[in-house]
Scaffold this active site. Structure first.
Site, PDB file in Angstrom:
ATOM      1  N   LYS A 113      19.744  47.104  48.057  1.00 15.51           N
ATOM      2  CA  LYS A 113      19.386  46.882  46.661  1.00 15.51           C
ATOM      3  C   LYS A 113      18.345  47.893  46.202  1.00 15.51           C
ATOM      4  O   LYS A 113      18.398  48.383  45.076  1.00 15.51           O
ATOM      5  CB  LYS A 113      18.878  45.457  46.445  1.00 15.51           C
ATOM      6  CG  LYS A 113      19.993  44.427  46.494  1.00 15.51           C
ATOM      7  CD  LYS A 113      19.431  43.028  46.363  1.00 15.51           C
ATOM      8  CE  LYS A 113      20.488  41.959  46.588  1.00 15.51           C
ATOM      9  NZ  LYS A 113      19.888  40.645  46.814  1.00 15.51           N
ATOM     10  N   LYS A 193      36.718  45.572  47.546  1.00  9.83           N
ATOM     11  CA  LYS A 193      36.205  44.199  47.521  1.00  9.83           C
ATOM     12  C   LYS A 193      35.870  43.787  46.087  1.00  9.83           C
ATOM     13  O   LYS A 193      35.173  44.520  45.383  1.00  9.83           O
ATOM     14  CB  LYS A 193      34.944  44.105  48.387  1.00  9.83           C
ATOM     15  CG  LYS A 193      34.275  42.736  48.361  1.00  9.83           C
ATOM     16  CD  LYS A 193      32.920  42.773  49.052  1.00  9.83           C
ATOM     17  CE  LYS A 193      32.226  41.444  49.123  1.00  9.83           C
ATOM     18  NZ  LYS A 193      31.574  40.939  47.935  1.00  9.83           N
ATOM     19  N   LYS A 196      31.156  41.468  41.140  1.00 12.28           N
ATOM     20  CA  LYS A 196      30.733  41.677  39.741  1.00 12.28           C
ATOM     21  C   LYS A 196      30.036  43.022  39.602  1.00 12.28           C
ATOM     22  O   LYS A 196      30.026  43.615  38.535  1.00 12.28           O
ATOM     23  CB  LYS A 196      29.883  40.523  39.226  1.00 12.28           C
ATOM     24  CG  LYS A 196      28.611  40.298  39.980  1.00 12.28           C
ATOM     25  CD  LYS A 196      27.862  39.118  39.388  1.00 12.28           C
ATOM     26  CE  LYS A 196      26.860  38.547  40.351  1.00 12.28           C
ATOM     27  NZ  LYS A 196      27.423  37.854  41.506  1.00 12.28           N
TER      28      LYS A 196
HETATM   29  P1  ADP Z   1      29.394  39.475  43.799  1.00  5.24           P
HETATM   30  O1  ADP Z   1      29.808  40.384  44.943  1.00  5.24           O
HETATM   31  O2  ADP Z   1      30.432  39.396  42.759  1.00  5.24           O
HETATM   32  O3  ADP Z   1      28.028  39.827  43.256  1.00  5.24           O
HETATM   33  P2  ADP Z   1      28.006  37.322  45.097  1.00  5.24           P
HETATM   34  O4  ADP Z   1      27.336  38.276  46.035  1.00  5.24           O
HETATM   35  O5  ADP Z   1      27.191  36.648  44.035  1.00  5.24           O
HETATM   36  O6  ADP Z   1      29.284  38.033  44.424  1.00  5.24           O
HETATM   37  O7  ADP Z   1      28.733  36.225  45.984  1.00  5.24           O
HETATM   38  C1  ADP Z   1      28.756  34.841  45.775  1.00  5.24           C
HETATM   39  C2  ADP Z   1      29.616  34.239  46.876  1.00  5.24           C
HETATM   40  O8  ADP Z   1      30.990  34.679  46.760  1.00  5.24           O
HETATM   41  C3  ADP Z   1      29.167  34.671  48.289  1.00  5.24           C
HETATM   42  O9  ADP Z   1      29.312  33.559  49.166  1.00  5.24           O
HETATM   43  C4  ADP Z   1      30.149  35.780  48.666  1.00  5.24           C
HETATM   44  O10 ADP Z   1      30.322  35.875  50.077  1.00  5.24           O
HETATM   45  C5  ADP Z   1      31.428  35.336  47.952  1.00  5.24           C
HETATM   46  N1  ADP Z   1      32.227  36.506  47.546  1.00  5.24           N
HETATM   47  C6  ADP Z   1      31.896  37.430  46.630  1.00  5.24           C
HETATM   48  N2  ADP Z   1      32.853  38.366  46.476  1.00  5.24           N
HETATM   49  C7  ADP Z   1      33.854  38.014  47.335  1.00  5.24           C
HETATM   50  C8  ADP Z   1      35.123  38.581  47.649  1.00  5.24           C
HETATM   51  N3  ADP Z   1      35.569  39.680  47.052  1.00  5.24           N
HETATM   52  N4  ADP Z   1      35.865  37.972  48.588  1.00  5.24           N
HETATM   53  C9  ADP Z   1      35.427  36.847  49.204  1.00  5.24           C
HETATM   54  N5  ADP Z   1      34.245  36.259  48.952  1.00  5.24           N
HETATM   55  C10 ADP Z   1      33.447  36.817  48.025  1.00  5.24           C
END
Ligand code: ADP
Ligand code: TRP
Length: 323
Positions: A113, A193, A196
């Protein structure tokens, strides 16, 4: 009885990756376990990146509405907003003073980050200590998370061990990460992957026309219409297979392999499948979002239940430190 706890930051509207990768499996989990699950919306954590109040409030409701719309039993379990249980900040301070500085400085997610973001605030640095407080405040034994969060759980465990060692007690329960054996990574519209942060996510709550547009934007190879197509590595096929029955998936595989079937047709099938598969959840979500007071009430009731546990734990911990 094993207690499970997990949190999702209120940093966006849950997308298909969050729903299939985290929310649905956690709900399944809670049904198979005696419903001693605490699921919460990590709104304090979201302040490390999101500063807008309106955005945070909308995201909190959207994450909560998603848990509810996908069937989390908030009566038998506990669904709450992190910031409704203020004890978490008190515990965080105590834990801060048992956290070796290098442990935070070397954490992968802080390094990632701080490389990527322009706003490298102290909250990003102490993020894992707040997360440790989230977990230790409720005597959680298992923490279902994605792979990216495993180190945070290890940090929570290390802080708890340092504290227990200092006072020669076993006052803090040592938590463990519960990572799904075949933790799925859901691909986004560009094949990477879904996240957001990469702008490749599918928001299943979009209205039909906008959602269709997103599905149509899924990246494909340039195999001409008449030629057979490879299902391997194809995002549309992959997403379809995650939502469809085995029979339907085999049918789509045949269409790919036979040729004379364009990616546009496959995307249309995926779009229809999403609309069908998520119809009930979408309706429930829209209904809740139209009545935010219902969501707020559910979260408030959850916070009362969570507070009781938090107070019991703090009553056990504070005298050890002399507070
Ligand atoms: P983002 O990557 O969109 O910012 P977050 O880090 O807020 O998502 O993740 C929230 C939850 O969703 C976590 O438990 C994360 O492991 C799961 N997650 C996020 N993106 C994926 C994905 N592409 N496939 C599977 N699980 C995901
Ligand atoms: N850091 C987690 C994430 O971004 C969210 C989170 C905050 C969490 N506190 C937690 C997850 C406690 C599990 C337990 O996904």
């Amino acid at each position: 009885m094993a207690r499970y706890l997990t949190g999702i930051q209120s940093s966006g509207i849950p997308h298909l990756g969050n729903i299939l990768g985290a929310i649905k499996p956690a709900i399944e989990f809670s049904k198979n376990l005696n419903n001693d699950c605490l699921f919460f919306i990590a709104d304090y954590h979201s302040l490390t990146t999101i500063k807008s109040a309106e955005e945070r409030i909308k995201n909190i409701r959207s994450v909560a509405a998603t848990w509810i719309a996908f069937g989390f039993d908030y009566n038998k379990n506990i669904l709450f907003r992190q910031s409704d249980v203020k004890e978490v900040l008190e515990l965080m301070w105590i834990l801060n003073c048992f956290t070796p500085f290098p442990m935070l400085a070397n954490a992968h997610s802080f390094k990632d980050k701080s490389d990527k973001l322009s706003d490298v605030n102290a909250g990003l640095f102490t993020y894992p200590v707040l997360m440790a407080a989230d977990i230790l405040l409720y005597d959680a034994q298992f923490v279902p998370v994605g792979k990216d969060q495993i180190q945070h759980i290890e940090i929570a465990r290390d802080i708890a061990s340092i504290f227990n060692g200092t006072y020669q007690t076993s006052s803090f329960v040592l938590p463990e990460a519960a990572v799904q054996a075949e933790a799925m990574t859901i691909p986004g519209t560009d094949g990477g992957k879904m996240s957001k942060s990469y702008g490749n996510f599918i928001d299943i709550y979009l209205e039909e026309k906008a959602l269709r547009k997103v599905i149509m934007s899924i990246k494909t190879d340039s195999t001409p219409l008449e030629l057979p197509k490879n299902t391997e590595g194809d995002t549309t096929f992959k997403l379809y297979s995650l939502l469809a029955s085995e029979e339907e998936t085999n049918h789509l595989k045949k269409l790919y392999e036979n040729g004379n079937f364009g990616y546009g047709n496959a995307k249309q099938m995926l779009f229809d499948k999403i609309m069908e598969h998520f119809k009930e959840a979408r309706d429930a979500y829209f209904e809740l979002m139209a009545h935010p007071e219902k969501i707020d009430e559910i979260l408030w009731v959850g916070a009362q239940k969570a507070s009781k546990i938090a107070q019991t734990v703090l009553t056990r911990i504070k005298p050890l430190v002399g507070f």
